[in-house]
Design a protein around this motif. Sequence first.
Motif, PDB file in Angstrom:
ATOM      1  N   ARG A 232      16.723 -42.164 -17.446  1.00 48.11           N
ATOM      2  CA  ARG A 232      16.893 -43.355 -16.618  1.00 48.11           C
ATOM      3  C   ARG A 232      16.868 -43.284 -15.132  1.00 48.11           C
ATOM      4  O   ARG A 232      16.411 -43.962 -14.477  1.00 48.11           O
ATOM      5  CB  ARG A 232      18.306 -44.171 -17.065  1.00 48.11           C
ATOM      6  CG  ARG A 232      18.695 -45.360 -16.467  1.00 48.11           C
ATOM      7  CD  ARG A 232      20.057 -45.991 -16.597  1.00 48.11           C
ATOM      8  NE  ARG A 232      20.881 -44.995 -15.589  1.00 48.11           N
ATOM      9  CZ  ARG A 232      20.716 -45.025 -14.451  1.00 48.11           C
ATOM     10  NH1 ARG A 232      19.966 -46.028 -13.879  1.00 48.11           N
ATOM     11  NH2 ARG A 232      21.501 -44.277 -13.542  1.00 48.11           N
ATOM     12  N   ARG A 233      17.471 -42.315 -14.957  1.00 45.57           N
ATOM     13  CA  ARG A 233      17.689 -41.884 -13.291  1.00 45.57           C
ATOM     14  C   ARG A 233      16.393 -41.703 -12.634  1.00 45.57           C
ATOM     15  O   ARG A 233      16.039 -42.104 -11.703  1.00 45.57           O
ATOM     16  CB  ARG A 233      18.646 -40.851 -12.969  1.00 45.57           C
ATOM     17  CG  ARG A 233      19.131 -40.749 -11.622  1.00 45.57           C
ATOM     18  CD  ARG A 233      20.243 -39.797 -11.511  1.00 45.57           C
ATOM     19  NE  ARG A 233      19.725 -38.452 -11.848  1.00 45.57           N
ATOM     20  CZ  ARG A 233      20.405 -37.910 -12.859  1.00 45.57           C
ATOM     21  NH1 ARG A 233      21.077 -38.098 -13.763  1.00 45.57           N
ATOM     22  NH2 ARG A 233      20.001 -36.417 -13.007  1.00 45.57           N
TER      23      ARG A 233
ATOM     24  N   GLU B  35      20.283 -40.482 -19.829  1.00 48.72           N
ATOM     25  CA  GLU B  35      20.926 -40.880 -18.439  1.00 48.72           C
ATOM     26  C   GLU B  35      19.737 -40.313 -17.344  1.00 48.72           C
ATOM     27  O   GLU B  35      19.445 -40.876 -16.429  1.00 48.72           O
ATOM     28  CB  GLU B  35      22.396 -40.262 -18.252  1.00 48.72           C
ATOM     29  CG  GLU B  35      22.793 -40.596 -16.890  1.00 48.72           C
ATOM     30  CD  GLU B  35      22.593 -42.116 -16.460  1.00 48.72           C
ATOM     31  OE1 GLU B  35      22.491 -42.206 -15.039  1.00 48.72           O
ATOM     32  OE2 GLU B  35      22.681 -42.916 -16.814  1.00 48.72           O
TER      33      GLU B  35
ATOM     34  N   ALA C 268      10.161 -44.777 -21.493  1.00 46.85           N
ATOM     35  CA  ALA C 268      11.378 -44.062 -21.758  1.00 46.85           C
ATOM     36  C   ALA C 268      11.244 -43.186 -23.168  1.00 46.85           C
ATOM     37  O   ALA C 268      11.501 -41.908 -23.052  1.00 46.85           O
ATOM     38  CB  ALA C 268      12.735 -44.856 -21.591  1.00 46.85           C
TER      39      ALA C 268
ATOM     40  N   ARG D 201      13.440 -42.443 -13.836  1.00 40.13           N
ATOM     41  CA  ARG D 201      12.469 -43.413 -13.926  1.00 40.13           C
ATOM     42  C   ARG D 201      12.675 -44.663 -13.037  1.00 40.13           C
ATOM     43  O   ARG D 201      11.785 -45.467 -12.498  1.00 40.13           O
ATOM     44  CB  ARG D 201      12.361 -44.200 -15.091  1.00 40.13           C
ATOM     45  CG  ARG D 201      11.909 -42.941 -16.140  1.00 40.13           C
ATOM     46  CD  ARG D 201      11.630 -43.814 -17.612  1.00 40.13           C
ATOM     47  NE  ARG D 201      10.480 -44.770 -17.455  1.00 40.13           N
ATOM     48  CZ  ARG D 201      10.586 -45.813 -18.062  1.00 40.13           C
ATOM     49  NH1 ARG D 201      11.912 -46.629 -18.208  1.00 40.13           N
ATOM     50  NH2 ARG D 201       9.257 -46.746 -17.816  1.00 40.13           N
ATOM     51  N   ALA D 202      14.056 -44.559 -12.432  1.00 38.89           N
ATOM     52  CA  ALA D 202      14.301 -45.744 -11.420  1.00 38.89           C
ATOM     53  C   ALA D 202      13.883 -45.610 -10.002  1.00 38.89           C
ATOM     54  O   ALA D 202      13.795 -46.526  -9.354  1.00 38.89           O
ATOM     55  CB  ALA D 202      15.928 -45.728 -11.653  1.00 38.89           C
TER      56      ALA D 202
END
Length: 202
Positions: free
Chosen positions: A181-182, A178, A196, A184-185
């Motif tokens: 993901r956060r 998580e 990732a 890289r956003a």
Amino acid sequence: MSVASYCAIDRFPVSFDARRESAIFRDLLSSLPPEERRRVEDVITLSSDGYRVASDRFRYFNSVSLEEASRRFGAGCFDVIFSNAVLEHVGDVASSLRSMRELLAPGGTMAHDVDLRSHQNFEKHELHFLEYSTALWRAMTSNTGEPNRVRLPEYRRILEDLDFVDVNIRVQRRFDPELVRRVRARPAPPLLALSAACLFVA
């Protein structure tokens, strides 16, 4: 593993407290089985005011870079080279591994534990240090020993370029999916544009 001699190299200055270290050695010796204790006592002699190390069995070099060590000792003089949480702090990983390659005897072995997390307690999270631009990170951390931010794919490439064989990379830690993901956003420097899968490795 039994060795004939051991050499330790520290890149940055390290201070020592002989009395404190002597107490540590005494506690260590008292916890060892007789045979292991005898082997340690062949190298370390304790006294009332400290300890003495057998210079023919153990050598220590303070404030010596790997590149300097390569020039000082010459090629192929070590059968085994290992480090623990060191490579993430060197300024030039390729140069350091090249120096180790030169120091390693034919058929020798290297083992390194590399921590790819941020080391700063003030960071927001363990990947926060990747959010700085390369220029800003270099300006903030030059000659401080802070992590160099080299990721696993770059280590693989360097090892391949230096013709190491039988390379075995074992991932011992992974970042929270998580978190990856956060980070890289959001718009970020190139390091966070890595896949990732690359960023998961801690």
